[in-house]
Design a protein around this motif. Structure first.
Motif, PDB file in Angstrom:
ATOM      1  N   ASP A  10      98.959  70.838  68.728  1.00  0.00           N
ATOM      2  CA  ASP A  10     100.832  70.665  67.671  1.00  0.00           C
ATOM      3  C   ASP A  10      99.714  69.241  67.827  1.00  0.00           C
ATOM      4  O   ASP A  10      99.567  68.492  66.599  1.00  0.00           O
ATOM      5  CB  ASP A  10     101.288  70.073  68.322  1.00  0.00           C
ATOM      6  CG  ASP A  10     102.138  71.697  68.738  1.00  0.00           C
ATOM      7  OD1 ASP A  10     101.469  72.621  68.282  1.00  0.00           O
ATOM      8  OD2 ASP A  10     102.699  72.396  69.413  1.00  0.00           O
ATOM      9  N   ASP A  11      99.251  68.050  68.253  1.00  0.00           N
ATOM     10  CA  ASP A  11      99.235  67.273  68.370  1.00  0.00           C
ATOM     11  C   ASP A  11      97.380  65.802  67.824  1.00  0.00           C
ATOM     12  O   ASP A  11      96.817  66.069  67.132  1.00  0.00           O
ATOM     13  CB  ASP A  11      98.426  65.838  69.520  1.00  0.00           C
ATOM     14  CG  ASP A  11      99.956  65.782  70.153  1.00  0.00           C
ATOM     15  OD1 ASP A  11     100.355  66.677  70.860  1.00  0.00           O
ATOM     16  OD2 ASP A  11     100.938  64.927  69.476  1.00  0.00           O
ATOM     17  N   GLY A  12      96.663  67.980  67.620  1.00  0.00           N
ATOM     18  CA  GLY A  12      95.358  67.424  66.479  1.00  0.00           C
ATOM     19  C   GLY A  12      94.622  66.933  67.564  1.00  0.00           C
ATOM     20  O   GLY A  12      93.454  66.471  66.770  1.00  0.00           O
ATOM     21  N   LEU A  13      94.523  66.455  68.519  1.00  0.00           N
ATOM     22  CA  LEU A  13      93.832  64.873  69.660  1.00  0.00           C
ATOM     23  C   LEU A  13      92.866  66.114  70.063  1.00  0.00           C
ATOM     24  O   LEU A  13      91.956  65.220  70.543  1.00  0.00           O
ATOM     25  CB  LEU A  13      94.636  64.472  69.988  1.00  0.00           C
ATOM     26  CG  LEU A  13      95.531  63.565  69.155  1.00  0.00           C
ATOM     27  CD1 LEU A  13      96.005  62.642  70.361  1.00  0.00           C
ATOM     28  CD2 LEU A  13      94.600  63.033  68.466  1.00  0.00           C
ATOM     29  N   VAL A  14      92.863  67.599  71.012  1.00  0.00           N
ATOM     30  CA  VAL A  14      92.528  68.358  71.674  1.00  0.00           C
ATOM     31  C   VAL A  14      92.324  68.963  71.367  1.00  0.00           C
ATOM     32  O   VAL A  14      92.796  70.273  71.513  1.00  0.00           O
ATOM     33  CB  VAL A  14      92.720  68.075  72.866  1.00  0.00           C
ATOM     34  CG1 VAL A  14      91.957  68.761  74.020  1.00  0.00           C
ATOM     35  CG2 VAL A  14      93.009  66.365  73.972  1.00  0.00           C
ATOM     36  N   GLU A  15      91.212  70.155  71.380  1.00  0.00           N
ATOM     37  CA  GLU A  15      91.266  71.684  70.751  1.00  0.00           C
ATOM     38  C   GLU A  15      90.174  72.338  72.473  1.00  0.00           C
ATOM     39  O   GLU A  15      89.712  71.606  72.492  1.00  0.00           O
ATOM     40  CB  GLU A  15      90.511  71.797  69.993  1.00  0.00           C
ATOM     41  CG  GLU A  15      90.000  70.876  68.319  1.00  0.00           C
ATOM     42  CD  GLU A  15      88.223  71.187  67.672  1.00  0.00           C
ATOM     43  OE1 GLU A  15      87.594  71.572  68.418  1.00  0.00           O
ATOM     44  OE2 GLU A  15      88.352  70.883  66.176  1.00  0.00           O
ATOM     45  N   VAL A  16      91.083  73.010  72.137  1.00  0.00           N
ATOM     46  CA  VAL A  16      90.849  74.625  73.336  1.00  0.00           C
ATOM     47  C   VAL A  16      89.765  75.593  72.875  1.00  0.00           C
ATOM     48  O   VAL A  16      90.491  76.120  71.870  1.00  0.00           O
ATOM     49  CB  VAL A  16      92.171  74.526  73.498  1.00  0.00           C
ATOM     50  CG1 VAL A  16      91.743  75.822  74.979  1.00  0.00           C
ATOM     51  CG2 VAL A  16      92.969  73.618  74.240  1.00  0.00           C
ATOM     52  N   GLU A  17      88.417  75.128  73.305  1.00  0.00           N
ATOM     53  CA  GLU A  17      88.142  77.203  72.758  1.00  0.00           C
ATOM     54  C   GLU A  17      87.613  77.058  74.573  1.00  0.00           C
ATOM     55  O   GLU A  17      87.342  77.601  75.622  1.00  0.00           O
ATOM     56  CB  GLU A  17      86.259  76.430  72.776  1.00  0.00           C
ATOM     57  CG  GLU A  17      86.312  75.283  71.413  1.00  0.00           C
ATOM     58  CD  GLU A  17      85.306  74.346  71.426  1.00  0.00           C
ATOM     59  OE1 GLU A  17      84.573  75.227  72.123  1.00  0.00           O
ATOM     60  OE2 GLU A  17      84.841  73.506  71.068  1.00  0.00           O
ATOM     61  N   ARG A  18      87.405  79.051  74.080  1.00  0.00           N
ATOM     62  CA  ARG A  18      87.673  80.194  75.240  1.00  0.00           C
ATOM     63  C   ARG A  18      86.293  80.898  75.742  1.00  0.00           C
ATOM     64  O   ARG A  18      86.300  80.858  74.195  1.00  0.00           O
ATOM     65  CB  ARG A  18      88.731  81.105  75.338  1.00  0.00           C
ATOM     66  CG  ARG A  18      88.013  82.377  76.721  1.00  0.00           C
ATOM     67  CD  ARG A  18      89.124  83.237  76.700  1.00  0.00           C
ATOM     68  NE  ARG A  18      91.060  81.830  77.317  1.00  0.00           N
ATOM     69  CZ  ARG A  18      90.667  81.851  78.555  1.00  0.00           C
ATOM     70  NH1 ARG A  18      89.769  81.643  79.298  1.00  0.00           N
ATOM     71  NH2 ARG A  18      91.722  81.443  79.029  1.00  0.00           N
ATOM     72  N   HIS A  19      86.056  80.488  75.981  1.00  0.00           N
ATOM     73  CA  HIS A  19      84.436  81.116  76.484  1.00  0.00           C
ATOM     74  C   HIS A  19      83.983  82.150  77.858  1.00  0.00           C
ATOM     75  O   HIS A  19      84.005  81.722  78.777  1.00  0.00           O
ATOM     76  CB  HIS A  19      83.436  80.358  76.511  1.00  0.00           C
ATOM     77  CG  HIS A  19      82.643  79.282  75.138  1.00  0.00           C
ATOM     78  ND1 HIS A  19      82.151  80.081  74.251  1.00  0.00           N
ATOM     79  CD2 HIS A  19      83.704  77.984  74.943  1.00  0.00           C
ATOM     80  CE1 HIS A  19      82.708  78.461  73.537  1.00  0.00           C
ATOM     81  NE2 HIS A  19      83.336  77.728  73.825  1.00  0.00           N
ATOM     82  N   GLY A  20      84.991  82.736  78.097  1.00  0.00           N
ATOM     83  CA  GLY A  20      84.865  83.822  79.014  1.00  0.00           C
ATOM     84  C   GLY A  20      85.770  83.411  79.727  1.00  0.00           C
ATOM     85  O   GLY A  20      86.928  83.219  79.354  1.00  0.00           O
TER      86      GLY A  20
END
Length: 262
Positions: free
Chosen positions: A11-21
């Motif tokens: 929500d804050d746009g400061l951390v992106e979360v990416e999943r790779h398996g």
């Protein structure tokens, strides 16, 4: 959308979360302020680390930043608040989040990492540095004594003599120089840092999640105890120096808002 393509921004746009398996990447993306450790960014990281611990599909966390900046440490506003008597406890807790996370954490420190930013990355179980980025602990440049466990962590991760020099001189070191000085962490070509970190994370993630949690708990027990002891010794000196008018003047006159000196 498959796992490799899935990306979520909090929500804050400061951390992106990416999943790779089985690997979850937490990417700090406060480009406007070059990933300074603002309260907002620290809160986001704490929340995402906690979410990763609860997620049974996640075995390893990779902490990453921007291509040219991993993190520049505590924000100017945060430091000035500490000169006014704000507690350093919450900052210490947030910066040490990688080692307190129950899961293994690999830090892809591709960009510059200074003071609290360097600590954040070296609190990871496996830090990977860039040969061309700058790393330093410039507390003394502003008359501030090291805090958040720096007096122990930097020596444990980079070597005692180098850490002592780094803390006393307050200068920045290019990754290639650190590699030449024999640091026991990986220093990779700049454009290969994240690939190297992901390869390490994927190797780790092949193990059962419960096994990884128990091994990390065992491997970090003495480290965390030493960090707690270091923090106890650091806090009195830190609070004394932060209360001095000269310290506030140095911060106001010279502390950058988001730039880094190389």
């Amino acid at each position: 959308m498959n796992d490799e393509e899935m990306e979520e921004m909090n929500d804050d746009g400061l951390v992106e979360v990416e999943r790779h398996g089985r690997v979850l990447v937490l990417r700090m993306v406060d480009a406007a302020r070059r990933n300074v450790l603002s309260q907002g960014l620290l809160s986001c990281l704490a929340r995402e680390f906690a979410a990763a611990e609860r997620d049974e599909d996640t075995h390893v966390v990779v902490l990453a930043g921007l291509p040219e900046v991993f993190s520049l440490g505590l924000s100017r506003e945060g430091l000035l608040a500490l000169t006014g008597g704000a507690s350093v406890g919450s900052t210490e807790s947030a910066v040490s989040a990688p080692v307190r996370c129950a899961l293994p954490v690999v830090a892809a420190m591709r960009g510059h990492a200074i003071s609290g930013g360097l600590l954040l990355g070296t609190y990871a179980d496996v830090p990977v540095l860039s040969d061309r980025s700058c790393y330093g602990a410039n507390f003394m440049r502003y008359g501030i004594s090291p805090t958040a466990g720096a007096t122990y962590v930097l020596g444990a991760r980079l070597g005692e003599f180098l850490a002592n020099e780094m803390l006393l001189t307050a200068r920045n070191y290019q990754g290639a120089e650190l590699r030449g000085r024999g640091v026991p962490v990986q220093v990779a070509p700049h454009d290969e840092v994240e690939d190297r970190a992901m390869a390490i994370a994927e190797e780790i993630a092949a193990a059962p999640r419960r096994s990884l949690i128990l091994l990390k708990r065992q491997r970090t027990a003495r480290f965390r105890a030493a960090v707690r002891e270091a923090c106890l010794h650091e806090v009195t000196t830190f609070e004394t120096l932060m209360a001095l008018p000269e310290t506030r003047r140095r911060i106001e006159a010279g502390y950058p808002t988001w730039t880094v000196e190389s």
